[in-house]
Design a protein around this motif. Structure first.
Motif, PDB file in Angstrom:
ATOM      1  N   PRO A  32      48.987  42.129  33.346  1.00 10.42           N
ATOM      2  CA  PRO A  32      47.613  42.396  33.756  1.00 10.42           C
ATOM      3  C   PRO A  32      47.375  41.959  35.206  1.00 10.42           C
ATOM      4  O   PRO A  32      48.002  41.025  35.693  1.00 10.42           O
ATOM      5  CB  PRO A  32      46.781  41.542  32.806  1.00 10.42           C
ATOM      6  CG  PRO A  32      47.663  40.359  32.514  1.00 10.42           C
ATOM      7  CD  PRO A  32      49.081  40.899  32.540  1.00 10.42           C
ATOM      8  N   VAL A  34      44.429  40.416  37.169  1.00 16.37           N
ATOM      9  CA  VAL A  34      43.138  39.769  36.965  1.00 16.37           C
ATOM     10  C   VAL A  34      42.328  39.893  38.251  1.00 16.37           C
ATOM     11  O   VAL A  34      42.748  39.424  39.310  1.00 16.37           O
ATOM     12  CB  VAL A  34      43.309  38.289  36.558  1.00 16.37           C
ATOM     13  CG1 VAL A  34      41.957  37.618  36.410  1.00 16.37           C
ATOM     14  CG2 VAL A  34      44.125  38.187  35.282  1.00 16.37           C
ATOM     15  N   THR A  36      38.632  39.324  38.250  1.00 13.78           N
ATOM     16  CA  THR A  36      37.593  38.303  38.141  1.00 13.78           C
ATOM     17  C   THR A  36      37.790  37.604  36.800  1.00 13.78           C
ATOM     18  O   THR A  36      38.593  38.063  35.981  1.00 13.78           O
ATOM     19  CB  THR A  36      36.167  38.912  38.184  1.00 13.78           C
ATOM     20  OG1 THR A  36      35.930  39.629  36.969  1.00 13.78           O
ATOM     21  CG2 THR A  36      35.977  39.830  39.385  1.00 13.78           C
ATOM     22  N   PRO A  37      37.039  36.553  36.519  1.00 11.30           N
ATOM     23  CA  PRO A  37      37.154  35.906  35.209  1.00 11.30           C
ATOM     24  C   PRO A  37      36.759  36.823  34.040  1.00 11.30           C
ATOM     25  O   PRO A  37      37.066  36.520  32.893  1.00 11.30           O
ATOM     26  CB  PRO A  37      36.200  34.714  35.309  1.00 11.30           C
ATOM     27  CG  PRO A  37      36.104  34.429  36.767  1.00 11.30           C
ATOM     28  CD  PRO A  37      36.204  35.770  37.439  1.00 11.30           C
ATOM     29  N   LYS A  40      39.757  42.646  34.267  1.00 15.40           N
ATOM     30  CA  LYS A  40      41.171  42.765  34.605  1.00 15.40           C
ATOM     31  C   LYS A  40      41.634  44.202  34.382  1.00 15.40           C
ATOM     32  O   LYS A  40      40.959  44.994  33.728  1.00 15.40           O
ATOM     33  CB  LYS A  40      42.028  41.775  33.829  1.00 15.40           C
ATOM     34  CG  LYS A  40      42.083  41.974  32.336  1.00 15.40           C
ATOM     35  CD  LYS A  40      42.923  40.871  31.706  1.00 15.40           C
ATOM     36  CE  LYS A  40      42.820  40.907  30.195  1.00 15.40           C
ATOM     37  NZ  LYS A  40      43.559  39.813  29.574  1.00 15.40           N
ATOM     38  N   SER A 124      36.572  41.123  24.030  1.00 14.87           N
ATOM     39  CA  SER A 124      36.852  42.195  24.976  1.00 14.87           C
ATOM     40  C   SER A 124      36.099  43.454  24.595  1.00 14.87           C
ATOM     41  O   SER A 124      36.081  43.844  23.429  1.00 14.87           O
ATOM     42  CB  SER A 124      38.354  42.496  24.991  1.00 14.87           C
ATOM     43  OG  SER A 124      38.613  43.637  25.771  1.00 14.87           O
TER      44      SER A 124
END
Length: 155
Positions: A32, A34, A36-37, A40, A124
């Motif tokens: 993945p 990433v 941002t927190p 992704k 998610s």
């Protein structure tokens, strides 16, 4: 004209982002990524329709989805030509552009290339692409037009 312009813009943005993610970022190898927190990039091959419903493993199912999507795009394009309502035309254009973008994926890859994932911790939301986002926005616009604006136009 607005609807067809948005369809074309949606199609170009969808394909450009998919090509960039797949080729330039080499996402299948580097996932993945990433951003941002809560955002992704990952690779999901969607062989079904929205939200992964009606997954198709064989060529027959894939071709049925391609034909249905093309027929829907044609029908919605006729609707675009007949409407004078701007939001309706724009909403239909977003759906047409998104549908065609996903048809191109099915023809090229055999499945739709989804790669954008919003998440909060372990939760998610579904993985999507620009075409999917345009289709969802178009459906929201259609609903708003149908339930709010249609009544106002009828007066």
């Amino acid at each position: 004209m607005l609807g067809f312009s948005l369809a074309l813009i949606t199609l170009i943005l969808d394909q450009a982002t998919k090509i960039y993610a797949y080729r330039a970022l080499d996402l299948p190898i580097n996932e993945p990524i990433v951003l941002t927190p809560f955002l992704k990039l990952i690779v999901v091959w969607n062989r079904g329709i929205s939200y992964g419903l009606f997954q198709q493993d064989g060529d027959l199912g894939r071709w049925v989805l391609i034909v249905v999507s093309i027929l829907a795009a044609i029908g919605l394009s006729v609707w675009i030509r007949r409407t004078r309502a701007k939001l309706l035309a724009a909403s239909l254009g977003l759906i047409v552009g998104g549908a065609i973008g996903n048809v191109i994926d099915r023809l090229w890859y055999g499945a739709v290339f989804d790669f954008i994932q919003f998440h909060l911790g372990d939760w998610s939301w579904y993985v999507f692409n620009v075409a999917d986002a345009a289709i969802v926005a178009g459906v929201i616009g259609l609903l708003y037009d149908s339930f709010v604006l249609e009544g106002r136009r009828g007066r």
